[in-house]
Design a protein around this motif. Structure first.
Motif, PDB file in Angstrom:
ATOM      1  N   ARG A 145       0.815  -1.214   0.000  1.00 52.36           N
ATOM      2  CA  ARG A 145       0.000   0.000   0.000  1.00 52.36           C
ATOM      3  C   ARG A 145       0.854   1.272   0.000  1.00 52.36           C
ATOM      4  NH1 ARG A 145      -3.397   0.788   5.109  1.00 52.36           N
ATOM      5  NH2 ARG A 145      -3.133   3.010   5.060  1.00 52.36           N
ATOM      6  N   HIS A 146       2.066   1.187   0.548  1.00 53.74           N
ATOM      7  CA  HIS A 146       2.937   2.358   0.647  1.00 53.74           C
ATOM      8  C   HIS A 146       4.208   2.228  -0.196  1.00 53.74           C
ATOM      9  CE1 HIS A 146       0.308   3.645   3.811  1.00 53.74           C
ATOM     10  NE2 HIS A 146       0.588   2.587   4.534  1.00 53.74           N
ATOM     11  N   SER A 147       4.202   1.310  -1.136  1.00 56.72           N
ATOM     12  CA  SER A 147       5.395   1.081  -1.947  1.00 56.72           C
ATOM     13  C   SER A 147       5.548   2.159  -3.012  1.00 56.72           C
ATOM     14  CB  SER A 147       5.301  -0.296  -2.622  1.00 56.72           C
ATOM     15  OG  SER A 147       4.291  -0.284  -3.605  1.00 56.72           O
ATOM     16  N   LEU A 148       6.727   2.238  -3.566  1.00 60.12           N
ATOM     17  CA  LEU A 148       6.993   3.174  -4.652  1.00 60.12           C
ATOM     18  C   LEU A 148       6.126   2.836  -5.860  1.00 60.12           C
ATOM     19  CD1 LEU A 148       8.560   5.424  -6.041  1.00 60.12           C
ATOM     20  CD2 LEU A 148      10.384   3.782  -6.491  1.00 60.12           C
ATOM     21  N   TYR A 149       6.000   1.567  -6.180  1.00 61.08           N
ATOM     22  CA  TYR A 149       5.164   1.149  -7.314  1.00 61.08           C
ATOM     23  C   TYR A 149       3.735   1.649  -7.141  1.00 61.08           C
ATOM     24  CZ  TYR A 149       2.564  -1.816 -10.503  1.00 61.08           C
ATOM     25  OH  TYR A 149       1.720  -2.272 -11.489  1.00 61.08           O
ATOM     26  N   GLU A 150       3.186   1.461  -5.963  1.00 61.55           N
ATOM     27  CA  GLU A 150       1.808   1.904  -5.701  1.00 61.55           C
ATOM     28  C   GLU A 150       1.694   3.435  -5.810  1.00 61.55           C
ATOM     29  OE1 GLU A 150      -2.230   1.611  -4.884  1.00 61.55           O
ATOM     30  OE2 GLU A 150      -0.812   0.018  -5.369  1.00 61.55           O
TER      31      GLU A 150
END
Length: 186
Positions: free
Chosen positions: A173-178
């Protein structure tokens, strides 16, 4: 026998209380009160201002290592999911720099946040991992509040790094991808 043990315990406790009192008195005399809370313009509840602490070489090395690892993990996740950051458009690389800056702010101590040294470190790592020019990375960090997408990526980096510190992985939910896919048309 039992009354002797109680007496020895009471004498020991009394000695500790006297020792504590003497120690407090010695500390009070060695560190004089620097501000008088009753003088005009001062509040007893005010904290004295401390000068900003410079990052030590050890702090800087530890932070650089953590950021490099975190950036590498996030860059890999993006690549696995089909986003090659080095080939991505400039705004996407700016989002990545903002995310990394948020992560850096979460990982460093409060006095080092939003400093030129931190911006320089983040722009250097962002340049290596995403191919963004350092000047563009610094510009993205300086203009975070001008773009809701940059600000959202910054916040994602803050929350992602905070989660990473506790759980040793970044929540999807807090990833760079997201952060990128939520805020960019890819």
């Amino acid at each position: 026998m039992m009354s002797g043990l109680v007496l020895v315990s009471q004498v020991g406790l009394l000695a500790l209380v006297v020792l504590l009192g003497l120690r407090m008195l010695a500390l009070a005399r060695s560190q004089p009160l620097t501000t008088n809370p009753f003088t005009k313009g001062h509040s007893a509840f005010q904290k004295p201002l401390r000068p900003a602490r410079q990052m030590t070489a050890e702090d800087r090395t530890a932070l650089y290592t953590q950021l490099h690892i975190l950036a590498g993990l996030q860059e890999r996740e993006c690549r696995v999911n089909g986003i090659e950051l080095k080939d991505a458009p400039e705004p996407v690389r700016s989002y990545a720099a903002a995310w990394l800056y948020g992560a850096a702010c979460a990982l460093c101590d409060q006095h080092s946040r939003h400093s030129e040294a931190l911006e320089g470190m983040v722009s250097q790592i962002a340049s290596r991992k995403t191919g963004i020019r350092q000047s563009h990375a610094v510009q993205a960090m300086a203009t975070l509040t001008s773009s809701s997408a940059l600000l959202a990526c910054f916040r994602g980096g803050l929350e992602g790094a905070g989660f990473w510190q506790k759980h040793h992985h970044v929540s999807p939910r807090h990833s760079l991808y997201e952060a990128i896919t939520t805020n960019a048309f890819i």
